[in-house]
Design a protein around this motif. Structure first.
Motif, PDB file in Angstrom:
ATOM      1  N   ALA A  69    -107.754 -59.322  24.442  1.00  0.00           N
ATOM      2  CA  ALA A  69    -106.924 -59.942  25.485  1.00  0.00           C
ATOM      3  C   ALA A  69    -105.493 -59.419  25.532  1.00  0.00           C
ATOM      4  N   HIS A  70    -105.204 -58.348  24.807  1.00  0.00           N
ATOM      5  CA  HIS A  70    -103.867 -57.741  24.947  1.00  0.00           C
ATOM      6  C   HIS A  70    -104.016 -56.244  24.733  1.00  0.00           C
ATOM      7  N   CYS A  71    -104.081 -55.509  25.841  1.00  0.00           N
ATOM      8  CA  CYS A  71    -104.213 -54.061  25.758  1.00  0.00           C
ATOM      9  C   CYS A  71    -103.615 -53.453  27.034  1.00  0.00           C
ATOM     10  N   HIS A  72    -103.088 -52.263  26.883  1.00  0.00           N
ATOM     11  CA  HIS A  72    -102.440 -51.578  28.014  1.00  0.00           C
ATOM     12  C   HIS A  72    -103.311 -50.376  28.361  1.00  0.00           C
ATOM     13  N   ILE A  73    -103.958 -50.457  29.496  1.00  0.00           N
ATOM     14  CA  ILE A  73    -104.903 -49.415  29.891  1.00  0.00           C
ATOM     15  C   ILE A  73    -104.551 -48.931  31.285  1.00  0.00           C
ATOM     16  N   SER A 326    -105.203 -56.286  19.799  1.00  0.00           N
ATOM     17  CA  SER A 326    -104.802 -54.953  19.319  1.00  0.00           C
ATOM     18  C   SER A 326    -103.433 -54.530  19.841  1.00  0.00           C
ATOM     19  N   ASP A 327    -103.019 -55.043  21.004  1.00  0.00           N
ATOM     20  CA  ASP A 327    -101.861 -54.481  21.723  1.00  0.00           C
ATOM     21  C   ASP A 327    -102.012 -52.961  21.870  1.00  0.00           C
ATOM     22  N   HIS A 328    -103.245 -52.541  22.134  1.00  0.00           N
ATOM     23  CA  HIS A 328    -103.540 -51.115  22.333  1.00  0.00           C
ATOM     24  C   HIS A 328    -102.609 -50.561  23.428  1.00  0.00           C
TER      25      HIS A 328
END
Ligand code: DUC
Ligand code: ZN
Ligand code: ZN
Length: 498
Positions: A69-73, A326-328
């Protein structure tokens, strides 16, 4: 433990049956077979009937598919830099890491309408994502139209959370804008996620460090003081508490910040907390590398020290953090990413963020569950169930329950492997977790009843993932109260209609 009551014993004509495994949800673990038809879980029990496909899960754990629920794509930063993963590589990497749903950000840059932003991100995700998805909006320009027309419309369409920044010159919202956003969120049943760091402290420290010749990547860690995080978390909680609006403080990196969240929750405030693997598995000493290599570990908030790692672990164990993401935010170590401003930039010009969407769950499974720091049920809660409830997905996802989507990850606790960048499926050439030896891996991943990962191979088509409209935030059990100045029973009857 036996399968939950209501378990079906004779359901047949199944599309898929997963048998002989140990099934776990966030509050129970039991031996049972899981039957799937038309993309949904239709039976949980023993001696289920025929199925077109049978998977034997002997010796394995049958768990809800992870929700990241936290990723930058496929997201442009506020300075126009694109993340290295698009919705295909990002979602494939997520799936290999045991996830069946992702909630990346759809970022509004100043001057943009939310309609335009959402159209852009639907256009990016729809044709490419292999797992189901939703978006959190990022709000950087809360105009009247955004606040009173576009945000309510987006919430109506199932985008029921959005992120705001208390730092970064092109994204920052001031306290009064925060109040505006929080009150719209409260009124419409949405959750505001907050990047809480004090902008002035960061800018002041960065200036002092660079001016005194300390521009190398490792000094990034010093430039975001711990107190910058705790000051902003405190302010965010006070602003939200004033309105009794629900908030979630993202990527908490300090014990001081965690304690403020814990106390606010104890006081009945509607506050959730999130941390990320980088604050549990990495520390700033690891940024002291030759040349620019420390840039690979520049993220915000930054890595802290070894003692902090233990403290963050403890706050995950004791429930201060309900969300583990992940804060990917993947930027390659080249001029398309980390070094976009030149081969030897000072740290303020280095792109911020770490890759980690594939390793989020394997790290927690190995170092959390397998090493006895958390139970299997707590692992499931952090992998999927908590975010499904907090972000309005639990009508269809987040647990192995009859009627829900058949989003399942089968974990083999007997697998031991070394983490290597070359084995990851993102579009990165490094992983911060290189060389770690971990135990357990999700060997089979099922998305709405279809096997999408099996035996280290992808079986999903581009665009197989679907957009999932989310429900409004449910704050049941979080008492909260309006500030007396806003409460008509205590303020001479003034009703500001918040
Ligand atoms: N904030 C995030 O949430 N992710 C990456 C960088 C940042 O500042
Ligand atoms: Zn952030
Ligand atoms: Zn982030």
């Amino acid at each position: 433990m036996a399968a939950p009551s209501g378990a079906s014993e004779s359901v047949s004509n199944l599309d898929l049956k997963i048998q002989n495994g140990t099934v776990a949800n966030s509050a129970e673990t039991f031996s049972a077979d899981v039957g799937v038809r038309d993309g949904r879980i239709v039976a949980i029990g023993t001696e289920l009937g025929d199925a077109d496909r049978v998977i034997d899960a002997t010796g394995k754990y049958v768990l809800p598919g992870g929700i990241e629920a936290h990723c930058h794509i496929e997201q442009e930063s506020s300075s126009g830099l694109m993340t290295s993963d698009d919705y295909y590589s990002g979602s494939v990497s997520a799936a290999f890491g045991g996830n069946t749903c992702i909630v990346p950000f759809a970022a509004q840059h100043r001057g943009q309408s939310l309609k335009e932003v959402l159209e852009t991100y639907h256009g990016r995700a729809g044709p490419k994502s292999v797992v189901d998805y939703s978006f959190h909006l990022i709000i950087s320009d809360p105009t009247d139209a955004v606040l009173h027309e576009e945000l309510p419309r987006a919430i109506e369409e199932g985008i029921t959370s959005f992120k705001i920044y208390m730092t970064y010159d092109r994204l920052i919202v001031d306290d009064s804008q925060m109040l505006d956003i929080l009150s719209v969120a409260k009124k419409n049943g949405a959750l505001t996620m907050i990047h809480a760091e004090n902008n002035a402290m960061i800018k002041w420290m960065s200036g002092k460090l660079v001016d005194s010749g300390h521009g190398a990547p490792k000094y990034h860690a010093l430039s975001h003081p711990r107190t910058a995080e705790s000051e902003a978390i405190n302010r965010a909680i006070e602003l939200a508490g004033f309105l009794d609006a629900p908030i979630l403080i993202v990527h908490v990196s300090t014990e001081a910040g965690a304690r403020i969240i814990a106390k606010a929750r104890y006081d009945g405030r509607k506050v959730f907390g999130e941390t990320c693997p980088q604050y549990m598995f990495l520390n700033a000493e690891q940024m002291d590398l030759p040349g620019m290599h420390g840039a690979k570990l520049c993220c915000s908030p930054p890595l802290r020290d070894r003692a902090s790692q233990e403290e963050i672990w403890r706050c995950l164990q004791n429930g201060t953090f309900q969300v583990y993401s992940s804060d990917h935010a993947p930027y390659r170590f080249d001029d398309t990413g980390k070094l976009h401003a030149g081969p030897k930039p000072d740290f303020p010009q280095i792109a911020n963020g770490l890759p980690g969407i594939e390793m989020r769950l394997p790290l927690l499974f190995s170092e959390g569950f397998m090493k006895g720091r958390i139970t299997l049920n707590h692992f499931v809660a952090l992998a999927a169930t908590n975010v499904s409830k907090i972000y309005g997905l639990d009508h269809c996802k987040g647990s192995i329950t009859e009627g829900k989507d058949a989003d399942i990850a089968i974990w083999d606790p007997a697998i031991s492997r070394e983490v290597k960048a070359e084995d990851m499926h993102d579009n990165m050439e490094y992983t911060p977790y290189e060389g770690m030896q971990i135990t357990g891996w999700p060997t089979t991943v099922v998305q709405r009843g279809k096997v999408i990962i099996d035996d280290n191979e992808l079986h999903a088509d581009r665009g197989a993932g679907e957009f999932v409209p989310r429900r409004r935030i449910d704050c049941t059990g979080m008492p909260g109260r309006l500030a007396p100045e806003l409460d008509p029973e205590k303020n001479f009857g003034v009703d500001l209609e918040l």
